[in-house]
Design a protein around this motif. Structure first.
Motif, short mmCIF file in Angstrom:
data_model
loop_
_atom_site.label_atom_id
_atom_site.label_comp_id
_atom_site.label_asym_id
_atom_site.label_seq_id
_atom_site.Cartn_x
_atom_site.Cartn_y
_atom_site.Cartn_z
N VAL A 158 31.44 17.80 14.10
CA VAL A 158 32.71 17.91 14.83
C VAL A 158 32.95 19.38 15.09
N PHE A 159 33.47 19.67 16.28
CA PHE A 159 33.80 21.04 16.68
C PHE A 159 35.31 21.13 16.84
N LEU A 160 35.91 22.12 16.20
CA LEU A 160 37.35 22.30 16.25
C LEU A 160 37.65 23.64 16.91
N MET A 161 38.45 23.62 17.97
CA MET A 161 38.75 24.84 18.70
C MET A 161 40.18 25.28 18.43
N SER A 162 40.30 26.51 17.98
CA SER A 162 41.61 27.12 17.81
C SER A 162 41.44 28.62 17.90
N GLY A 163 42.50 29.32 18.16
CA GLY A 163 42.42 30.76 18.31
C GLY A 163 43.73 31.31 18.84
N LEU A 187 30.04 15.88 6.58
CA LEU A 187 30.35 16.17 7.97
C LEU A 187 30.21 17.67 8.22
N ARG A 188 29.42 18.03 9.23
CA ARG A 188 29.31 19.43 9.63
C ARG A 188 30.52 19.77 10.51
N ILE A 189 31.31 20.74 10.07
CA ILE A 189 32.56 21.12 10.73
C ILE A 189 32.39 22.52 11.31
N VAL A 190 32.47 22.63 12.63
CA VAL A 190 32.23 23.90 13.31
C VAL A 190 33.54 24.42 13.88
N ALA A 191 33.92 25.64 13.51
CA ALA A 191 35.17 26.23 13.97
C ALA A 191 34.90 27.22 15.10
N TYR A 192 35.18 26.78 16.33
CA TYR A 192 35.07 27.68 17.48
C TYR A 192 36.18 28.73 17.43
N HIS A 193 35.86 29.92 17.92
CA HIS A 193 36.78 31.07 17.98
C HIS A 193 37.07 31.63 16.59
N GLY A 194 36.57 31.00 15.53
CA GLY A 194 36.75 31.54 14.19
C GLY A 194 38.19 31.70 13.74
N TYR A 195 39.10 30.97 14.41
CA TYR A 195 40.53 31.05 14.09
C TYR A 195 41.05 32.48 14.15
N PRO A 216 32.44 32.53 15.83
CA PRO A 216 33.52 33.42 16.25
C PRO A 216 33.47 33.79 17.73
N ASP A 217 32.36 33.54 18.38
CA ASP A 217 32.10 33.79 19.81
C ASP A 217 32.74 35.08 20.30
N MET A 218 33.57 35.05 21.35
CA MET A 218 34.01 36.30 21.97
C MET A 218 34.91 37.13 21.06
N TYR A 219 35.49 36.50 20.03
CA TYR A 219 36.37 37.24 19.13
C TYR A 219 35.60 37.98 18.05
N LEU A 220 34.29 37.79 17.98
CA LEU A 220 33.47 38.52 17.01
C LEU A 220 33.54 40.02 17.25
N PHE A 221 33.88 40.41 18.47
CA PHE A 221 33.83 41.82 18.86
C PHE A 221 35.21 42.48 18.82
N LEU A 222 36.18 41.80 18.22
CA LEU A 222 37.54 42.32 18.13
C LEU A 222 37.86 42.70 16.69
N PRO A 223 38.83 43.59 16.49
CA PRO A 223 39.18 44.03 15.14
C PRO A 223 39.53 42.86 14.22
N ASP A 238 24.18 31.21 5.98
CA ASP A 238 23.78 29.93 6.57
C ASP A 238 24.90 29.24 7.33
N GLN A 239 26.05 29.91 7.50
CA GLN A 239 27.23 29.22 8.06
C GLN A 239 27.85 29.94 9.26
N VAL A 240 27.17 30.94 9.81
CA VAL A 240 27.70 31.68 10.96
C VAL A 240 26.74 31.55 12.12
#
Length: 284
Positions: A158-163, A187-195, A216-223, A238-240
């Motif tokens: 399951v993929f959960l998107m929040s940010g 259950l493999r739980i994937v957090a898009y945007h890394g909250y 963390p996608d595009m937010y990986l590059f933010l403070p 093993d989780q990123v």
């Protein structure tokens, strides 16, 4: 590019106006604005080529991706249907599709649509966006538990998107994930945007539950996202997973930028490729 890369969040501009499908529109202005906010260098409309399917495939080729994950969406304000995602990804073996459902909109049809998306359309998982629904919810709301149970039985993530774009920031909270991870340990739980910007709290949840994964996608590059790199170089290796969030950030630039963040060499292989294969079930 010698390094194999799986992009866990990569959608063509033509998929929706929100991704920049139509030039000289307010939606395209938002796409350009997001690119500027997350550090795109050069042309803020770099994604223009992917306004056609052929152009999208060329973007993937030029970036050197081995796989690109095209994510569906089902919220009251935006619906990217599962059939549309399937139509995109079936054209090229490098493309992987993620379906989506909204149980508030689908009601009793939700289980059947999940089965159809996974078993008939061959999509690799289901995306949920609890904070974008009507009403807004947290991921541990009981309405989602039958979905988690079904996906766990199917063996797909399951993929959960929040940010920070969540309409009500109170729903950009990773703490409720702990209850889900505890209740569904397989259950493999994937957090898009890394909250983001609540990244450290999500890392804390992932520390406790090894079935929680961060994109963390595009937010990986933010403070504030430095904690992801620090954790990945230790217990979280093993989780990123990597994601560009294209069209909101250039794919190749995101790959190059990620390689300069301080990930250890062995961790980079997991971050860019190995963890994604495991999460998506590509290893068999």
């Amino acid at each position: 590019m010698s390094r194999q890369v799986i992009d866990m969040r990569c959608r063509p501009a033509y998929l929706h106006d929100f991704f920049g499908a139509t030039p000289d529109t307010p939606s395209n202005d938002v796409a350009r604005w997001l690119n500027q906010r997350v550090g795109t260098r050069g042309n803020l409309e770099h994604y223009a080529r992917s306004r056609t399917h052929e152009g999208f495939l060329a973007e993937i080729t030029d970036a050197g991706l081995s796989k690109a994950v095209v994510v569906g969406r089902h919220t009251p304000s935006q619906h990217l249907p599962n059939d549309q995602i399937h139509a995109i990804v079936r054209s090229d073996p490098r493309l992987v599709g993620i379906g989506s459902v909204d149980p508030d909109l689908l009601g009793a049809a939700t289980p059947g649509e999940i089965d159809r998306a996974i078993k008939q359309l061959g999509l690799a998982g289901i995306n949920l966006e609890p904070g974008f629904g009507t009403p807004a919810r947290h991921p541990d709301d009981p309405v989602y538990f039958p979905i988690y149970e079904q996906l766990s039985a199917l063996g797909v993530p399951v993929f959960l998107m929040s940010g920070p774009t969540t309409p009500d920031q109170r729903y950009n909270d990773p703490a409720p994930l702990a209850r889900v991870a505890a209740a569904f340990p397989k259950l493999r739980i994937v957090a898009y945007h890394g909250y983001w910007p609540n990244t450290q709290q999500l890392v804390g949840v992932a520390f406790r539950y090894e079935n929680v994964f961060l994109v963390p996608d595009m937010y990986l590059f933010l403070p504030g996202s430095e904690v992801v790199v620090q954790a990945a170089n230790g217990f979280l290796a093993d989780q990123v997973l990597f994601g560009s969030s294209y069209t909101f950030r250039p794919i190749r630039q995101s790959i190059e930028d990620a390689q300069r963040l301080g990930f250890k060499d062995g961790v980079l292989e997991k971050f860019f490729h190995d963890n994604a294969r495991r999460v998506l079930g590509l290893d068999g």
